[in-house]
Design a protein around this motif. Structure first.
Motif, PDB file in Angstrom:
ATOM      1  N   PRO A 260      24.138  45.887  50.738  1.00 34.07           N
ATOM      2  CA  PRO A 260      23.799  44.814  49.803  1.00 34.07           C
ATOM      3  C   PRO A 260      22.785  43.869  50.442  1.00 34.07           C
ATOM      4  O   PRO A 260      22.834  43.617  51.642  1.00 34.07           O
ATOM      5  CB  PRO A 260      25.138  44.112  49.573  1.00 34.07           C
ATOM      6  N   ARG A 261      21.884  43.360  49.631  1.00 32.77           N
ATOM      7  CA  ARG A 261      20.881  42.425  50.145  1.00 32.77           C
ATOM      8  C   ARG A 261      20.981  41.062  49.492  1.00 32.77           C
ATOM      9  O   ARG A 261      20.591  40.072  50.063  1.00 32.77           O
ATOM     10  CB  ARG A 261      19.483  42.993  49.934  1.00 32.77           C
ATOM     11  N   GLU A 262      21.471  41.051  48.271  1.00 29.85           N
ATOM     12  CA  GLU A 262      21.587  39.784  47.561  1.00 29.85           C
ATOM     13  C   GLU A 262      22.872  39.791  46.744  1.00 29.85           C
ATOM     14  O   GLU A 262      23.543  40.806  46.629  1.00 29.85           O
ATOM     15  CB  GLU A 262      20.363  39.540  46.683  1.00 29.85           C
ATOM     16  N   ARG A 263      23.175  38.646  46.189  1.00 24.79           N
ATOM     17  CA  ARG A 263      24.448  38.481  45.490  1.00 24.79           C
ATOM     18  C   ARG A 263      24.605  39.481  44.345  1.00 24.79           C
ATOM     19  O   ARG A 263      25.688  39.985  44.100  1.00 24.79           O
ATOM     20  CB  ARG A 263      24.560  37.054  44.957  1.00 24.79           C
ATOM     21  N   SER A 264      23.519  39.809  43.647  1.00 24.75           N
ATOM     22  CA  SER A 264      23.619  40.751  42.528  1.00 24.75           C
ATOM     23  C   SER A 264      24.078  42.133  42.992  1.00 24.75           C
ATOM     24  O   SER A 264      24.690  42.881  42.223  1.00 24.75           O
ATOM     25  CB  SER A 264      22.285  40.848  41.786  1.00 24.75           C
ATOM     26  N   ASP A 265      23.835  42.475  44.249  1.00 25.06           N
ATOM     27  CA  ASP A 265      24.290  43.754  44.794  1.00 25.06           C
ATOM     28  C   ASP A 265      25.810  43.784  44.964  1.00 25.06           C
ATOM     29  O   ASP A 265      26.383  44.849  45.183  1.00 25.06           O
ATOM     30  CB  ASP A 265      23.631  44.030  46.147  1.00 25.06           C
ATOM     31  N   LEU A 266      26.429  42.624  44.873  1.00 23.68           N
ATOM     32  CA  LEU A 266      27.880  42.523  45.033  1.00 23.68           C
ATOM     33  C   LEU A 266      28.593  42.341  43.694  1.00 23.68           C
ATOM     34  O   LEU A 266      29.780  42.027  43.654  1.00 23.68           O
ATOM     35  CB  LEU A 266      28.218  41.365  45.979  1.00 23.68           C
ATOM     36  N   ALA A 267      27.886  42.564  42.578  1.00 23.00           N
ATOM     37  CA  ALA A 267      28.463  42.366  41.246  1.00 23.00           C
ATOM     38  C   ALA A 267      29.707  43.223  41.035  1.00 23.00           C
ATOM     39  O   ALA A 267      30.701  42.766  40.465  1.00 23.00           O
ATOM     40  CB  ALA A 267      27.424  42.648  40.164  1.00 23.00           C
ATOM     41  N   GLY A 268      29.684  44.455  41.505  1.00 24.35           N
ATOM     42  CA  GLY A 268      30.846  45.333  41.368  1.00 24.35           C
ATOM     43  C   GLY A 268      32.054  44.798  42.108  1.00 24.35           C
ATOM     44  O   GLY A 268      33.187  44.929  41.641  1.00 24.35           O
ATOM     45  N   MET A 269      31.810  44.184  43.243  1.00 21.50           N
ATOM     46  CA  MET A 269      32.912  43.592  44.007  1.00 21.50           C
ATOM     47  C   MET A 269      33.498  42.400  43.254  1.00 21.50           C
ATOM     48  O   MET A 269      34.703  42.234  43.192  1.00 21.50           O
ATOM     49  CB  MET A 269      32.432  43.128  45.380  1.00 21.50           C
ATOM     50  N   LEU A 270      32.609  41.571  42.701  1.00 21.46           N
ATOM     51  CA  LEU A 270      33.089  40.408  41.944  1.00 21.46           C
ATOM     52  C   LEU A 270      33.920  40.836  40.747  1.00 21.46           C
ATOM     53  O   LEU A 270      34.959  40.237  40.447  1.00 21.46           O
ATOM     54  CB  LEU A 270      31.897  39.543  41.495  1.00 21.46           C
TER      55      LEU A 270
ATOM     56  N   ASP B 137      45.898  45.463  48.422  1.00 25.42           N
ATOM     57  CA  ASP B 137      47.138  45.998  48.986  1.00 25.42           C
ATOM     58  C   ASP B 137      46.901  47.340  49.675  1.00 25.42           C
ATOM     59  O   ASP B 137      47.672  48.292  49.512  1.00 25.42           O
ATOM     60  CB  ASP B 137      48.212  46.119  47.905  1.00 25.42           C
ATOM     61  N   GLY B 138      45.801  47.425  50.443  1.00 23.97           N
ATOM     62  CA  GLY B 138      45.512  48.608  51.236  1.00 23.97           C
ATOM     63  C   GLY B 138      44.820  49.744  50.514  1.00 23.97           C
ATOM     64  O   GLY B 138      44.527  50.769  51.107  1.00 23.97           O
ATOM     65  N   VAL B 139      44.525  49.566  49.232  1.00 22.96           N
ATOM     66  CA  VAL B 139      43.884  50.616  48.435  1.00 22.96           C
ATOM     67  C   VAL B 139      42.471  50.157  48.068  1.00 22.96           C
ATOM     68  O   VAL B 139      42.285  49.051  47.561  1.00 22.96           O
ATOM     69  CB  VAL B 139      44.691  50.907  47.146  1.00 22.96           C
ATOM     70  N   GLU B 140      41.489  51.015  48.296  1.00 27.30           N
ATOM     71  CA  GLU B 140      40.105  50.664  47.991  1.00 27.30           C
ATOM     72  C   GLU B 140      39.907  50.487  46.492  1.00 27.30           C
ATOM     73  O   GLU B 140      40.271  51.351  45.699  1.00 27.30           O
ATOM     74  CB  GLU B 140      39.148  51.753  48.497  1.00 27.30           C
ATOM     75  N   ILE B 141      39.318  49.329  46.125  1.00 26.42           N
ATOM     76  CA  ILE B 141      39.025  49.063  44.712  1.00 26.42           C
ATOM     77  C   ILE B 141      37.542  48.880  44.450  1.00 26.42           C
ATOM     78  O   ILE B 141      37.108  48.915  43.304  1.00 26.42           O
ATOM     79  CB  ILE B 141      39.830  47.859  44.167  1.00 26.42           C
ATOM     80  N   ALA B 142      36.752  48.679  45.498  1.00 31.95           N
ATOM     81  CA  ALA B 142      35.299  48.525  45.327  1.00 31.95           C
ATOM     82  C   ALA B 142      34.620  48.748  46.668  1.00 31.95           C
ATOM     83  O   ALA B 142      35.230  48.583  47.730  1.00 31.95           O
ATOM     84  CB  ALA B 142      34.946  47.148  44.776  1.00 31.95           C
ATOM     85  N   ARG B 143      33.327  49.095  46.571  1.00 37.56           N
ATOM     86  CA  ARG B 143      32.525  49.336  47.773  1.00 37.56           C
ATOM     87  C   ARG B 143      31.090  48.930  47.485  1.00 37.56           C
ATOM     88  O   ARG B 143      30.590  49.141  46.383  1.00 37.56           O
ATOM     89  CB  ARG B 143      32.597  50.815  48.136  1.00 37.56           C
ATOM     90  N   ALA B 144      30.431  48.367  48.481  1.00 43.41           N
ATOM     91  CA  ALA B 144      29.009  48.054  48.390  1.00 43.41           C
ATOM     92  C   ALA B 144      28.352  48.537  49.679  1.00 43.41           C
ATOM     93  O   ALA B 144      28.862  48.282  50.767  1.00 43.41           O
ATOM     94  CB  ALA B 144      28.785  46.561  48.205  1.00 43.41           C
ATOM     95  N   VAL B 145      27.239  49.242  49.523  1.00 44.20           N
ATOM     96  CA  VAL B 145      26.520  49.766  50.670  1.00 44.20           C
ATOM     97  C   VAL B 145      25.132  49.116  50.715  1.00 44.20           C
ATOM     98  O   VAL B 145      24.406  49.135  49.727  1.00 44.20           O
ATOM     99  CB  VAL B 145      26.394  51.301  50.593  1.00 44.20           C
TER     100      VAL B 145
END
Length: 110
Positions: free
Chosen positions: A93-103, A83-91
């Motif tokens: 990322p190279r593989e799926r594990s780098d996106l764990a915080g997003m998941l 809803d327009g508010v940042e809840i996660a960020r990834a800088v």
């Protein structure tokens, strides 16, 4: 919306992004950026399992106001909004594990 392979011709205004309802993933990068190209497979997997997320792919660069408003310094930078508010960020990322915080953030938003 599903994974977007092409960068948008024009970036949205920050006020429009802030007003978006639901989950939105903004991907800042450039089509020639090696780090951005390397991140695409993991990003496709993430978005393939989350069809309710709106994906906006923004070509970033010097003087681009949307990227500067999110303080983007490296590509790709993925910013997840609820809803327009940042809840996660990834800088860079190279593989799926780098996106764990997003998941985790996606799971928590449901």
């Amino acid at each position: 919306m599903t994974y977007q392979s092409a960068y948008a011709a024009a970036e949205p205004e920050r006020s429009s992004v802030d007003a978006m309802a639901g989950l939105t993933l903004i991907e800042f990068g450039a089509p020639w950026c090696g780090h951005c190209i390397a991140a695409q497979e993991a990003l496709q997997v993430l978005l393939g399992s989350q069809p309710a997320i709106t994906h906006i792919k923004v070509e970033d660069g010097r003087g681009r106001p949307l990227g500067r408003s999110f303080r983007v310094k490296l590509w790709p930078t993925l910013v997840l909004l609820q809803d327009g508010v940042e809840i996660a960020r990834a800088v860079r990322p190279r593989e799926r594990s780098d996106l764990a915080g997003m998941l985790e953030a996606i799971d928590s938003s449901h």
